[in-house]
Design a protein around this motif. Structure first.
Motif, short mmCIF file in Angstrom:
data_model
loop_
_atom_site.label_atom_id
_atom_site.label_comp_id
_atom_site.label_asym_id
_atom_site.label_seq_id
_atom_site.Cartn_x
_atom_site.Cartn_y
_atom_site.Cartn_z
N THR A 1 0.86 -1.20 0.00
CA THR A 1 0.00 0.00 0.00
C THR A 1 0.89 1.25 0.00
O THR A 1 0.78 2.10 0.88
CB THR A 1 -0.93 0.02 1.23
N LYS A 2 1.75 1.32 -0.98
CA LYS A 2 2.70 2.43 -1.02
C LYS A 2 2.02 3.79 -1.12
O LYS A 2 2.59 4.81 -0.71
CB LYS A 2 3.68 2.24 -2.18
N TRP A 3 0.80 3.81 -1.63
CA TRP A 3 0.04 5.06 -1.70
C TRP A 3 -0.27 5.60 -0.30
O TRP A 3 -0.52 6.78 -0.12
CB TRP A 3 -1.28 4.83 -2.45
N ARG B 1 3.62 3.09 13.86
CA ARG B 1 5.02 2.88 14.25
C ARG B 1 5.55 1.55 13.69
O ARG B 1 6.72 1.43 13.34
CB ARG B 1 5.17 2.90 15.78
N VAL B 2 4.67 0.55 13.63
CA VAL B 2 5.07 -0.74 13.06
C VAL B 2 4.99 -0.68 11.54
O VAL B 2 5.88 -1.17 10.84
CB VAL B 2 4.18 -1.88 13.60
N TYR B 3 3.94 -0.10 11.02
CA TYR B 3 3.74 0.03 9.57
C TYR B 3 4.95 0.68 8.91
O TYR B 3 5.41 0.26 7.84
CB TYR B 3 2.47 0.85 9.33
N LEU B 4 5.47 1.72 9.54
CA LEU B 4 6.61 2.46 8.98
C LEU B 4 7.93 1.72 9.16
O LEU B 4 8.94 2.09 8.57
CB LEU B 4 6.71 3.84 9.62
N PHE C 1 10.85 -1.08 4.66
CA PHE C 1 10.85 0.04 5.61
C PHE C 1 10.48 1.33 4.90
O PHE C 1 11.06 1.67 3.87
CB PHE C 1 12.24 0.20 6.25
N VAL C 2 9.51 2.04 5.47
CA VAL C 2 9.14 3.35 4.95
C VAL C 2 10.10 4.41 5.46
O VAL C 2 10.61 5.24 4.70
CB VAL C 2 7.69 3.72 5.33
N MET D 1 0.84 7.99 6.22
CA MET D 1 1.18 7.38 7.50
C MET D 1 2.45 8.00 8.09
O MET D 1 2.55 8.21 9.30
CB MET D 1 1.37 5.87 7.33
N HIS D 2 3.40 8.32 7.22
CA HIS D 2 4.62 8.98 7.68
C HIS D 2 4.30 10.36 8.26
O HIS D 2 4.85 10.76 9.29
CB HIS D 2 5.61 9.10 6.52
#
Length: 210
Positions: free
Chosen positions: A27-29, A151-154, A102-103, A34-35
Protein backbone atom coordinates in the motif's frame (compact mmCIF):
# COMPACT_ATOMS: atom_id res chain seq x y z
CA UNK A 1 31.33 -2.86 21.47
CA UNK A 2 27.95 -1.66 22.70
CA UNK A 3 26.28 -2.65 19.46
CA UNK A 4 27.08 -6.32 20.16
CA UNK A 5 25.40 -6.09 23.57
CA UNK A 6 22.22 -4.57 22.17
CA UNK A 7 19.11 -6.72 22.37
CA UNK A 8 17.67 -8.22 19.18
CA UNK A 9 13.88 -8.23 19.48
CA UNK A 10 13.15 -9.92 16.15
CA UNK A 11 12.77 -13.30 17.83
CA UNK A 12 9.72 -12.10 19.77
CA UNK A 13 7.39 -11.06 16.98
CA UNK A 14 9.55 -10.56 13.92
CA UNK A 15 7.07 -12.54 11.84
CA UNK A 16 4.17 -10.25 12.74
CA UNK A 17 6.42 -7.26 12.12
CA UNK A 18 7.15 -8.57 8.63
CA UNK A 19 3.46 -9.10 7.96
CA UNK A 20 2.62 -5.51 8.87
CA UNK A 21 5.51 -3.99 6.95
CA UNK A 22 4.40 -6.20 4.07
CA UNK A 23 1.12 -4.31 4.15
CA UNK A 24 3.14 -1.10 3.87
CA UNK A 25 4.94 -2.53 0.85
CA UNK A 26 1.62 -3.36 -0.81
CA UNK A 27 0.00 0.00 0.00
CA UNK A 28 2.70 2.43 -1.02
CA UNK A 29 0.04 5.06 -1.70
CA UNK A 30 -0.51 5.09 2.08
CA UNK A 31 3.17 5.40 3.01
CA UNK A 32 3.36 9.19 2.88
CA UNK A 33 0.09 9.82 4.80
CA UNK A 34 1.18 7.38 7.50
CA UNK A 35 4.62 8.98 7.68
CA UNK A 36 3.03 12.41 8.08
CA UNK A 37 0.54 11.16 10.64
CA UNK A 38 3.04 9.45 12.92
CA UNK A 39 4.51 12.82 13.95
CA UNK A 40 1.43 14.97 13.41
CA UNK A 41 -0.40 12.62 15.76
CA UNK A 42 1.69 13.94 18.64
CA UNK A 43 0.23 17.38 17.94
CA UNK A 44 -3.26 15.88 18.02
CA UNK A 45 -2.66 14.51 21.52
CA UNK A 46 -1.43 17.92 22.66
CA UNK A 47 -4.56 19.51 21.19
CA UNK A 48 -6.75 17.03 23.06
CA UNK A 49 -5.07 18.00 26.33
CA UNK A 50 -5.61 21.68 25.53
CA UNK A 51 -9.27 20.95 24.87
CA UNK A 52 -9.41 19.17 28.22
CA UNK A 53 -7.98 22.27 29.86
CA UNK A 54 -10.47 24.59 28.17
CA UNK A 55 -13.38 22.37 29.17
CA UNK A 56 -12.06 22.18 32.73
CA UNK A 57 -12.22 25.98 33.02
CA UNK A 58 -16.01 25.60 33.22
CA UNK A 59 -15.78 22.80 35.80
CA UNK A 60 -14.63 22.52 39.40
CA UNK A 61 -11.12 22.77 40.82
CA UNK A 62 -10.67 18.99 40.85
CA UNK A 63 -11.12 18.93 37.06
CA UNK A 64 -8.77 21.86 36.52
CA UNK A 65 -6.12 20.18 38.65
CA UNK A 66 -6.35 17.05 36.50
CA UNK A 67 -6.15 19.20 33.36
CA UNK A 68 -2.92 20.79 34.58
CA UNK A 69 -1.59 17.40 35.67
CA UNK A 70 -2.18 15.77 32.27
CA UNK A 71 0.89 17.11 30.44
CA UNK A 72 3.03 16.44 33.52
CA UNK A 73 1.82 12.84 33.51
CA UNK A 74 2.65 12.44 29.82
CA UNK A 75 6.14 13.86 30.28
CA UNK A 76 6.65 11.60 33.29
CA UNK A 77 5.64 8.50 31.33
CA UNK A 78 7.90 9.51 28.44
CA UNK A 79 10.84 9.96 30.83
CA UNK A 80 10.30 6.48 32.26
CA UNK A 81 10.14 5.09 28.72
CA UNK A 82 13.44 6.74 27.84
CA UNK A 83 15.08 5.11 30.86
CA UNK A 84 13.63 1.76 29.80
CA UNK A 85 15.06 2.26 26.31
CA UNK A 86 18.56 2.65 27.71
CA UNK A 87 18.18 -0.35 30.01
CA UNK A 88 16.75 -2.73 27.40
CA UNK A 89 18.87 -1.41 24.51
CA UNK A 90 16.88 -3.14 21.79
CA UNK A 91 18.20 -2.30 18.33
CA UNK A 92 15.73 -1.08 15.73
CA UNK A 93 14.17 -3.62 13.35
CA UNK A 94 16.11 -2.18 10.41
CA UNK A 95 19.28 -3.65 11.93
CA UNK A 96 17.82 -7.02 12.91
CA UNK A 97 15.59 -7.68 9.89
CA UNK A 98 17.23 -5.54 7.17
CA UNK A 99 15.44 -7.33 4.34
CA UNK A 100 11.99 -6.21 5.50
CA UNK A 101 10.22 -3.28 3.87
CA UNK A 102 10.85 0.04 5.61
CA UNK A 103 9.14 3.35 4.95
CA UNK A 104 11.26 5.35 7.38
CA UNK A 105 15.03 5.65 7.20
CA UNK A 106 17.08 3.64 9.66
CA UNK A 107 18.13 5.75 12.68
CA UNK A 108 21.49 5.53 14.43
CA UNK A 109 22.07 2.24 16.22
CA UNK A 110 21.90 3.83 19.67
CA UNK A 111 18.37 5.11 18.99
CA UNK A 112 16.75 2.09 20.60
CA UNK A 113 13.35 0.59 19.86
CA UNK A 114 11.77 -0.59 23.11
CA UNK A 115 9.42 0.94 24.12
CA UNK A 116 7.98 3.16 21.39
CA UNK A 117 8.23 6.80 22.42
CA UNK A 118 5.41 7.92 20.13
CA UNK A 119 3.09 5.24 21.50
CA UNK A 120 4.12 6.11 25.05
CA UNK A 121 2.95 9.69 24.46
CA UNK A 122 -0.30 8.49 22.94
CA UNK A 123 -1.12 5.97 25.67
CA UNK A 124 -0.15 8.36 28.46
CA UNK A 125 -2.48 10.98 26.99
CA UNK A 126 -5.34 8.48 27.00
CA UNK A 127 -4.68 7.59 30.64
CA UNK A 128 -4.48 11.22 31.78
CA UNK A 129 -7.61 12.19 29.86
CA UNK A 130 -9.49 9.18 31.22
CA UNK A 131 -9.40 10.79 34.66
CA UNK A 132 -10.19 14.24 33.30
CA UNK A 133 -12.67 13.86 30.45
CA UNK A 134 -13.95 10.47 29.30
CA UNK A 135 -15.30 11.87 26.03
CA UNK A 136 -11.90 13.22 25.00
CA UNK A 137 -10.23 10.04 26.27
CA UNK A 138 -12.37 7.89 23.97
CA UNK A 139 -11.39 10.06 21.02
CA UNK A 140 -7.75 9.76 22.07
CA UNK A 141 -8.01 5.96 22.12
CA UNK A 142 -8.81 5.89 18.42
CA UNK A 143 -5.90 8.14 17.57
CA UNK A 144 -3.61 6.15 19.89
CA UNK A 145 -4.44 2.91 18.09
CA UNK A 146 -3.58 4.55 14.77
CA UNK A 147 -0.37 5.96 16.25
CA UNK A 148 0.75 2.57 17.51
CA UNK A 149 -0.04 0.87 14.20
CA UNK A 150 1.84 3.55 12.26
CA UNK A 151 5.02 2.88 14.25
CA UNK A 152 5.07 -0.74 13.06
CA UNK A 153 3.74 0.03 9.57
CA UNK A 154 6.61 2.46 8.98
CA UNK A 155 9.14 -0.11 10.22
CA UNK A 156 10.28 1.88 13.25
CA UNK A 157 9.14 -0.60 15.92
CA UNK A 158 8.15 -4.19 16.53
CA UNK A 159 4.59 -4.83 17.77
CA UNK A 160 5.94 -5.63 21.24
CA UNK A 161 7.59 -2.19 21.35
CA UNK A 162 4.14 -0.66 20.92
CA UNK A 163 2.46 -3.01 23.39
CA UNK A 164 5.25 -2.43 25.91
CA UNK A 165 4.80 1.31 25.60
CA UNK A 166 1.11 0.97 26.46
CA UNK A 167 1.79 -1.31 29.43
CA UNK A 168 4.36 1.15 30.74
CA UNK A 169 2.69 4.46 29.96
CA UNK A 170 -0.88 3.84 31.12
CA UNK A 171 -0.17 3.06 34.80
CA UNK A 172 2.56 5.70 35.09
CA UNK A 173 0.45 8.48 33.59
CA UNK A 174 -2.65 7.39 35.49
CA UNK A 175 -0.78 7.32 38.81
CA UNK A 176 0.94 10.68 38.25
CA UNK A 177 -2.38 12.30 37.31
CA UNK A 178 -4.15 10.70 40.27
CA UNK A 179 -1.55 11.82 42.78
CA UNK A 180 -1.19 15.34 41.41
CA UNK A 181 -4.96 15.60 41.15
CA UNK A 182 -5.09 15.26 44.93
CA UNK A 183 -1.97 16.92 46.29
CA UNK A 184 -2.02 19.93 43.95
CA UNK A 185 -5.72 20.69 44.31
CA UNK A 186 -5.41 23.20 47.19
CA UNK A 187 -2.77 25.17 45.28
CA UNK A 188 -4.86 25.20 42.11
CA UNK A 189 -7.87 26.36 44.15
CA UNK A 190 -5.89 29.35 45.36
CA UNK A 191 -4.72 30.16 41.83
CA UNK A 192 -8.30 30.00 40.53
CA UNK A 193 -9.37 32.69 42.96
CA UNK A 194 -6.15 34.67 42.70
CA UNK A 195 -3.77 35.91 40.03
CA UNK A 196 -4.67 33.20 37.50
CA UNK A 197 -8.43 33.32 37.94
CA UNK A 198 -8.98 34.63 34.41
CA UNK A 199 -6.89 31.81 32.93
CA UNK A 200 -8.06 28.88 35.05
CA UNK A 201 -11.76 29.56 35.20
CA UNK A 202 -14.61 31.25 33.40
CA UNK A 203 -17.10 33.62 34.97
CA UNK A 204 -19.75 30.94 34.80
CA UNK A 205 -17.44 28.50 36.51
CA UNK A 206 -15.94 30.93 38.99
CA UNK A 207 -18.22 29.74 41.79
CA UNK A 208 -16.84 26.21 41.40
CA UNK A 209 -13.31 27.45 42.11
CA UNK A 210 -14.20 28.42 45.64
Amino acid sequence: MHQYLAFDGSGIDGGLFGTITGIARDTKWLNTPMHLWTNAGLVVFAVLMVLGFLRARRRDTAAMTLALAAPVAVVGAFAVAEVAKKLVAEVRPCYSVPHAYFVDACPVRTDYAFPSGHTTTAAATVAALWLLDRQLAKIAIGFALLEGFSRVYLGDHYPHDVLGAVVLAVPVAYLVSKVLGRVAQPGVARLRTGALEGLLTTRRGAHAAR
